[in-house]
Scaffold this active site. Structure first.
Site, PDB file in Angstrom:
ATOM      1  N   HIS A  18     -91.805 -40.659  -5.988  1.00 29.06           N
ATOM      2  CA  HIS A  18     -92.365 -40.560  -7.333  1.00 29.06           C
ATOM      3  C   HIS A  18     -92.586 -39.115  -7.727  1.00 29.06           C
ATOM      4  O   HIS A  18     -92.458 -38.743  -8.889  1.00 29.06           O
ATOM      5  CB  HIS A  18     -93.668 -41.345  -7.407  1.00 29.06           C
ATOM      6  CG  HIS A  18     -93.428 -42.814  -7.425  1.00 29.06           C
ATOM      7  ND1 HIS A  18     -94.397 -43.736  -7.195  1.00 29.06           N
ATOM      8  CD2 HIS A  18     -92.297 -43.503  -7.653  1.00 29.06           C
ATOM      9  CE1 HIS A  18     -93.884 -44.949  -7.283  1.00 29.06           C
ATOM     10  NE2 HIS A  18     -92.601 -44.829  -7.552  1.00 29.06           N
ATOM     11  N   ARG A  20     -85.871 -55.581 -14.601  1.00 33.58           N
ATOM     12  CA  ARG A  20     -85.982 -56.157 -13.248  1.00 33.58           C
ATOM     13  C   ARG A  20     -87.352 -56.823 -13.126  1.00 33.58           C
ATOM     14  O   ARG A  20     -88.350 -56.144 -12.909  1.00 33.58           O
ATOM     15  CB  ARG A  20     -85.868 -55.056 -12.191  1.00 33.58           C
ATOM     16  CG  ARG A  20     -84.487 -54.419 -12.068  1.00 33.58           C
ATOM     17  CD  ARG A  20     -84.531 -53.341 -10.986  1.00 33.58           C
ATOM     18  NE  ARG A  20     -83.218 -52.952 -10.527  1.00 33.58           N
ATOM     19  CZ  ARG A  20     -82.597 -51.835 -10.890  1.00 33.58           C
ATOM     20  NH1 ARG A  20     -83.177 -50.996 -11.728  1.00 33.58           N
ATOM     21  NH2 ARG A  20     -81.414 -51.535 -10.414  1.00 33.58           N
ATOM     22  N   ARG A  76     -83.686 -60.063 -16.475  1.00 33.35           N
ATOM     23  CA  ARG A  76     -82.992 -60.608 -15.308  1.00 33.35           C
ATOM     24  C   ARG A  76     -83.954 -61.516 -14.554  1.00 33.35           C
ATOM     25  O   ARG A  76     -85.098 -61.128 -14.296  1.00 33.35           O
ATOM     26  CB  ARG A  76     -82.530 -59.485 -14.389  1.00 33.35           C
ATOM     27  CG  ARG A  76     -81.835 -60.031 -13.153  1.00 33.35           C
ATOM     28  CD  ARG A  76     -81.259 -58.964 -12.298  1.00 33.35           C
ATOM     29  NE  ARG A  76     -82.288 -58.313 -11.500  1.00 33.35           N
ATOM     30  CZ  ARG A  76     -82.038 -57.304 -10.675  1.00 33.35           C
ATOM     31  NH1 ARG A  76     -80.814 -56.824 -10.578  1.00 33.35           N
ATOM     32  NH2 ARG A  76     -82.996 -56.758  -9.973  1.00 33.35           N
ATOM     33  N   GLU A  82     -72.123 -58.868  -9.014  1.00 36.41           N
ATOM     34  CA  GLU A  82     -72.623 -57.992  -7.954  1.00 36.41           C
ATOM     35  C   GLU A  82     -71.980 -58.264  -6.609  1.00 36.41           C
ATOM     36  O   GLU A  82     -72.331 -57.628  -5.614  1.00 36.41           O
ATOM     37  CB  GLU A  82     -74.134 -58.196  -7.787  1.00 36.41           C
ATOM     38  CG  GLU A  82     -74.929 -57.839  -9.006  1.00 36.41           C
ATOM     39  CD  GLU A  82     -76.411 -58.026  -8.763  1.00 36.41           C
ATOM     40  OE1 GLU A  82     -77.095 -57.033  -8.502  1.00 36.41           O
ATOM     41  OE2 GLU A  82     -76.888 -59.172  -8.837  1.00 36.41           O
ATOM     42  N   ASN A 115     -74.613 -51.347  -7.676  1.00 41.33           N
ATOM     43  CA  ASN A 115     -75.362 -51.044  -6.451  1.00 41.33           C
ATOM     44  C   ASN A 115     -75.040 -52.089  -5.384  1.00 41.33           C
ATOM     45  O   ASN A 115     -74.738 -51.766  -4.240  1.00 41.33           O
ATOM     46  CB  ASN A 115     -76.870 -51.041  -6.721  1.00 41.33           C
ATOM     47  CG  ASN A 115     -77.234 -50.140  -7.877  1.00 41.33           C
ATOM     48  OD1 ASN A 115     -76.449 -49.280  -8.246  1.00 41.33           O
ATOM     49  ND2 ASN A 115     -78.396 -50.329  -8.451  1.00 41.33           N
ATOM     50  N   ASP A 116     -75.121 -53.349  -5.808  1.00 41.90           N
ATOM     51  CA  ASP A 116     -74.800 -54.411  -4.854  1.00 41.90           C
ATOM     52  C   ASP A 116     -73.297 -54.608  -4.709  1.00 41.90           C
ATOM     53  O   ASP A 116     -72.816 -54.861  -3.612  1.00 41.90           O
ATOM     54  CB  ASP A 116     -75.464 -55.724  -5.282  1.00 41.90           C
ATOM     55  CG  ASP A 116     -76.907 -55.768  -4.821  1.00 41.90           C
ATOM     56  OD1 ASP A 116     -77.163 -55.404  -3.657  1.00 41.90           O
ATOM     57  OD2 ASP A 116     -77.781 -56.131  -5.619  1.00 41.90           O
ATOM     58  N   ARG A 173     -76.901 -50.811   1.519  1.00 47.51           N
ATOM     59  CA  ARG A 173     -77.074 -49.686   0.603  1.00 47.51           C
ATOM     60  C   ARG A 173     -78.233 -48.779   0.967  1.00 47.51           C
ATOM     61  O   ARG A 173     -78.358 -47.686   0.431  1.00 47.51           O
ATOM     62  CB  ARG A 173     -77.188 -50.189  -0.846  1.00 47.51           C
ATOM     63  CG  ARG A 173     -78.439 -50.954  -1.159  1.00 47.51           C
ATOM     64  CD  ARG A 173     -78.255 -51.764  -2.440  1.00 47.51           C
ATOM     65  NE  ARG A 173     -79.210 -51.423  -3.460  1.00 47.51           N
ATOM     66  CZ  ARG A 173     -79.475 -52.165  -4.521  1.00 47.51           C
ATOM     67  NH1 ARG A 173     -78.833 -53.301  -4.722  1.00 47.51           N
ATOM     68  NH2 ARG A 173     -80.357 -51.801  -5.414  1.00 47.51           N
ATOM     69  N   CYS A 210     -74.835 -52.148 -15.268  1.00 54.29           N
ATOM     70  CA  CYS A 210     -76.215 -51.692 -15.183  1.00 54.29           C
ATOM     71  C   CYS A 210     -76.547 -51.111 -13.805  1.00 54.29           C
ATOM     72  O   CYS A 210     -77.688 -50.770 -13.528  1.00 54.29           O
ATOM     73  CB  CYS A 210     -77.185 -52.809 -15.535  1.00 54.29           C
ATOM     74  SG  CYS A 210     -77.029 -54.232 -14.452  1.00 54.29           S
TER      75      CYS A 210
END
Ligand code: PEP
Ligand code: MG
Length: 588
Positions: free
Chosen positions: A196, A303, A339, A439, A462-463, A473, A510
Site C-alpha cells: 500500500h 471485484r 463480478r 480466464e 491474470n488467470d 501467478r 480487464c
C-alpha cells in the site's frame, strides 16, 4: 565517487535532493508476567494506548486535504477500521487476561497469528493486507513502548523540502506526512511494489524506491542523491554530466505528466477514428472516486470478494444491495460491471465452513464452481445484483468458467432469482446484461459457445496467463515464465476477440495486461475496443490509443500472431510501439 544503488522502482519520477537517513529504532518486545492483581491495570493501559492511536489516526485523517486522491484517505480509513476490529482490541485484551502477560507481548502474539493467516494467502493484493496489520500494530506498539512519545503523528517528518527520506519501512500514513512535509522522494529498505505504501506513493506522485537494502548504512546525511523512481535507481555522488542527464529526464517526465492530465476530459479515439472504451477495475466502494479523477467511462470489473473478506460471516442480500447501490449511484449513469464472487483458493473469508481444502486451490473449488455448489452463498448475491440494477446500468459477470454447462446452471439460478424478486414485487432490470470472464484456455478456445449464450465477454489475462502457461501467478519461483507475449497467450486472446466479433458480442479485457501501455497497440490491432484497467494506468493507455492509427499497425500485429520465436515477437512489438510507449515510465 559515484555510488549507484538498485532497488524496486515503485513510483516514477526523478527527484534530486539531500539524503536524510532516519533510524526510528524499533525496540524489541519481551514477555513479562503480570501479577493477577495488576492484570486489569495492564488492560486499562492497553485500552488507553488504543484510544490514543485512534486519536492520532483521526487527527491525521483530518489533516489530509480534501483534494487528495481517494485511495489516500482509504488507507487511513482501513487502518482506523482495523483498530475497531475485535481481533486487534478485545482479542489482544483476551490474551493479556488469559496468559497474564504484558500488553506488548499479547499484541505481538496476536500480530504473529494474523500475519501467519495472510502469509498463507496466494493473492499478491491480499498479501499486502498483511502490511496494514503490521503498520497498525507498529503504531500501537510504539505508544506502548514509549508512552511519553510526542503526540504529533511523526515529528521526524516535518518540513522535508528538498530531502530524500531514507528509512527502513513506511506506513501509508507516513507517506501522507512525507507528502505534506514536501519531501522530494523516499527510499525504503523493505517493502514490495504491491504494498500500500507503494500504491500510495504512486497516487501522490512521490518518486519512490523500495527494497534498497543497506541504504541507510551506505548513504550519509545531506549528501546529494538522485532518485529515479521508474528505474528503481538511486545515485549518490553523480558527476556534472550525469546530473545534467537526470535533470533533462526530469523535465521530460514532468512535461509528460502535464500532457496526461490534459487528456482527462478527452475521449479515447484512435487516429483512424475508432472509439475505445476505457473503464476501471475497482475493489472497494471508495475506489469509485477514481472513476471521476481519471475520466473513466465506467467500471469494467467490480471485484465483489472484498465485501466478504476480513469477517466471519458473508454479507447478506441487503448488505450487498446497499454496497452495490452506493457504487451505482456514485457512477451517475456510467455502467457498473459487478463480478460475482471469486472466492476460493487464495481468497477466503473468516471462518467460512465452505473454505476450500483443495491441495491445489487454483484448480479447486474456486469462483463460479464454488458458487454453483453453494446456492446459499450465490443466490443472495445474484438477488442483490439484480436489485441494484434497478438503480442504474448494472452488468453482471461470472468468473472462472470452463464449461458452458456452468453458464447454463448460473443462468438458471439467475432466472430463479428474477422469478422470486418478481413475486415479491421487488424492482430490477429485466434486461440486465449478463456476461462472463474468459480466464481459462478452455473458455478462450470455446469463446464462441460462451458468446452464443451471453451479452458480453471480458478477458481476465491474470488467470488466463497462469492457466495457459501452468504457472502460479503468485509463485516467485516461476514468475519468470509469466509472459503475456507467449504465442499461446496471444492466440487465445485474439481467438476470443474474433469469436466475440463473429457473434456480435462485445469483448472487453480487464486483466493487468489491459492496463499495461506496452500492450495497448497490440490489443488495438487484435480488435480490442474495451479496456478496463487500474486507475493509475488509464491515462497512459488513453494517450496511446489517441496516438495510434490502428489500420497502419494491424499488419505487424498479425505478423506477431504468426511469429513463433519470442525474439521476433519482442522485435515486432518494439516496431509497433515505435517510441510511443513512454520510455521514461516504462524502461525495459
Ligand atoms: C484476471 O484474472 O485477469 C482478473 C481480472 O481477475 P482476478 O485478478 O481478480 O483473478
Ligand atoms: Mg481472475
Amino acid at each position: 565517487m559515484t555510488l549507484i544503488l538498485d532497488g524496486i522502482g515503485v513510483s516514477p519520477g526523478i527527484a534530486i535532493g539531500r539524503a536524510l537517513p532516519i533510524a526510528r529504532g524499533e525496540s524489541e518486545v519481551y514477555e513479562q508476567r503480570i501479577p493477577a492483581e495488576l492484570i486489569e491495570d495492564e488492560v486499562e493501559r492497553l485500552r488507553q494506548v488504543l484510544d490514543r492511536t485512534r486519536r492520532q489516526l483521526r487527527a491525521m485523517r483530518e489533516q489530509i486535504p480534501d483534494e487528495t486522491a481517494a485511495d489516500v484517505t482509504a488507507f487511513v480509513d482501513t487502518h482506523l477500521l482495523m483498530l475497531e476490529d475485535r481481533v486487534l482490541n478485545e482479542g489482544v485484551i483476551d490474551i493479556v487476561r488469559e496468559l497474564g502477560c504484558n500488553a506488548e507481548w499479547a499484541l505481538k502474539l496476536q500480530r504473529d497469528r494474523l500475519i501467519a493467516v495472510f502469509d498463507g494467502m496466494d493473492d499478491p493484493y491480499l498479501r499486502t493486507r498483511r502490511d496494514d496489520v503490521d503498520h497498525v500494530v507498529q503504531r500501537i506498539q510504539r505508544l506502548l513502548l514509549n508512552p511519553d512519545a510526542d503526540d504529533r503523528v511523526a515529528p521526524e517528518f516535518e518540513d522535508l523540502r528538498g530531502r530524500v527520506v531514507v528509512v527502513d519501512d513506511l506506513t501509508p500514513e507516513d507517506i501522507v506526512l512525507l507528502h505534506q512535509a514536501k519531501a522530494a522522494a523516499f527510499v525504503t529498505e523493505y517493502g514490495g511494489p504491491l504494498s500500500h505504501t507503494a500504491i500510495l506513493a504512486r497516487s501522490l506522485g512521490l518518486p519512490a524506491i523500495v527494497g534498497l537494502r543497506e541504504a541507510r548504512r551506505l548513504l550519509t546525511e545531506d549528501e546529494t542523491v538522485v532518485v529515479d523512481g521508474a528505474l528503481g535507481m538511486l545515485v549518490a555522488g553523480a558527476d556534472d554530466a550525469l546530473m545534467r542527464r537526470f535533470r533533462m529526464r526530469r523535465r521530460d517526465l514532468l512535461r509528460h505528466r502535464r500532457e496526461l492530465a490534459l487528456l482527462r476530459e478527452r475521449p479515447a479515439i484512435s487516429r483512424d477514428g475508432e472509439s475505445v472504451t476505457l473503464e476501471l477495475n475497482i475493489e472497494l466502494e471508495d475506489d469509485i472516486r477514481a472513476v471521476r479523477e481519471v475520466g473513466a467511462e465506467g467500471v469494467g470489473l467490480y471485484r465483489t470478494e472484498f465485501l466478504y473478506l476480513n469477517r466471519d460471516t458473508p454479507p447478506d442480500e441487503e448488505e450487498q444491495l446497499a454496497a452495490y447501490r452506493k457504487v451505482v449511484r456514485a457512477l451517475k449513469g456510467r455502467p457498473l460491471t459487478i463480478r460475482t464472487l471469486d472466492l476460493g483458493g487464495e481468497k477466503e473469508f473468516g471462518t467460512d465452513p465452505l473454505a476450500s481444502t483443495s491441495p491445489n486451490p487454483a484448480l479447486g473449488l474456486r469462483a463460479i464452481r464454488r458458487c454453483l455448489r453453494h446456492p446459499a452463498i450465490f443466490l443472495p448475491q445474484l438477488r442483490a445484483i439484480l436489485r441494484a440494477s434497478a438503480y442504474g446500468p448494472v452488468r453482471l459477470m461470472f468468473p472462472m468458467l470452463t464449461a458452458v454447462s456452468e453458464v447454463e446452471q448460473a443462468l438458471a439460478m439467475l432466472q430463479l432469482c428474477r422469478q422470486s424478486l418478481a413475486q415479491e414485487g421487488l424492482a430490477f432490470n429485466h434486461l440486465m446484461p449478463v456476461g462472463c470472464m474468459i480466464e481459462t484456455p478452455a473458455a478462450a478456445l470455446a469463446a464462441d459457445a460462451f458468446a452464443a449464450r451471453l451479452s458480453f465477454l471480458s478477458i481476465g489475462t491474470n488467470d488466463l496467463i497462469q492457466y495457459t502457461l501452468a504457472i502460479d501467478r503468485v509463485d516467485d519461483e516461476v514468475n519468470y515464465l509469466y509472459d503475456p507475449l507467449h504465442p499461446a497467450v496471444l492466440r487465445l486472446i485474439y481467438g476470443t476477440i474474433r469469436a466475440g466479433r463473429k457473434a456480435g458480442v462485445p469483448v472487453a479485457m480487464c486483466g493487468e495486461m489491459a492496463g499495461d501501455p506496452r500492450y495497448t497497440r497490440l490489443l488495438l490491432g487484435f480488435g480490442l475496443r474495451d479496456f478496463s484497467t487500474r486507475a493509475g494506468t488509464l491515462p497512459e493507455v488513453k494517450r496511446i490509443v489517441n496516438q495510434t492509427h490502428i489500420g497502419e499497425i494491424r499488419p505487424q500485429v498479425m505478423r506477431m500472431l504468426r511469429a513463433r520465436d519470442p525474439d521476433d515477437i519482442a522485435a515486432l512489438l518494439e516496431q509497433i510501439n515505435n517510441g510511443v510507449v513512454d520510455k521514461l515510465a516504462y524502461p525495459d
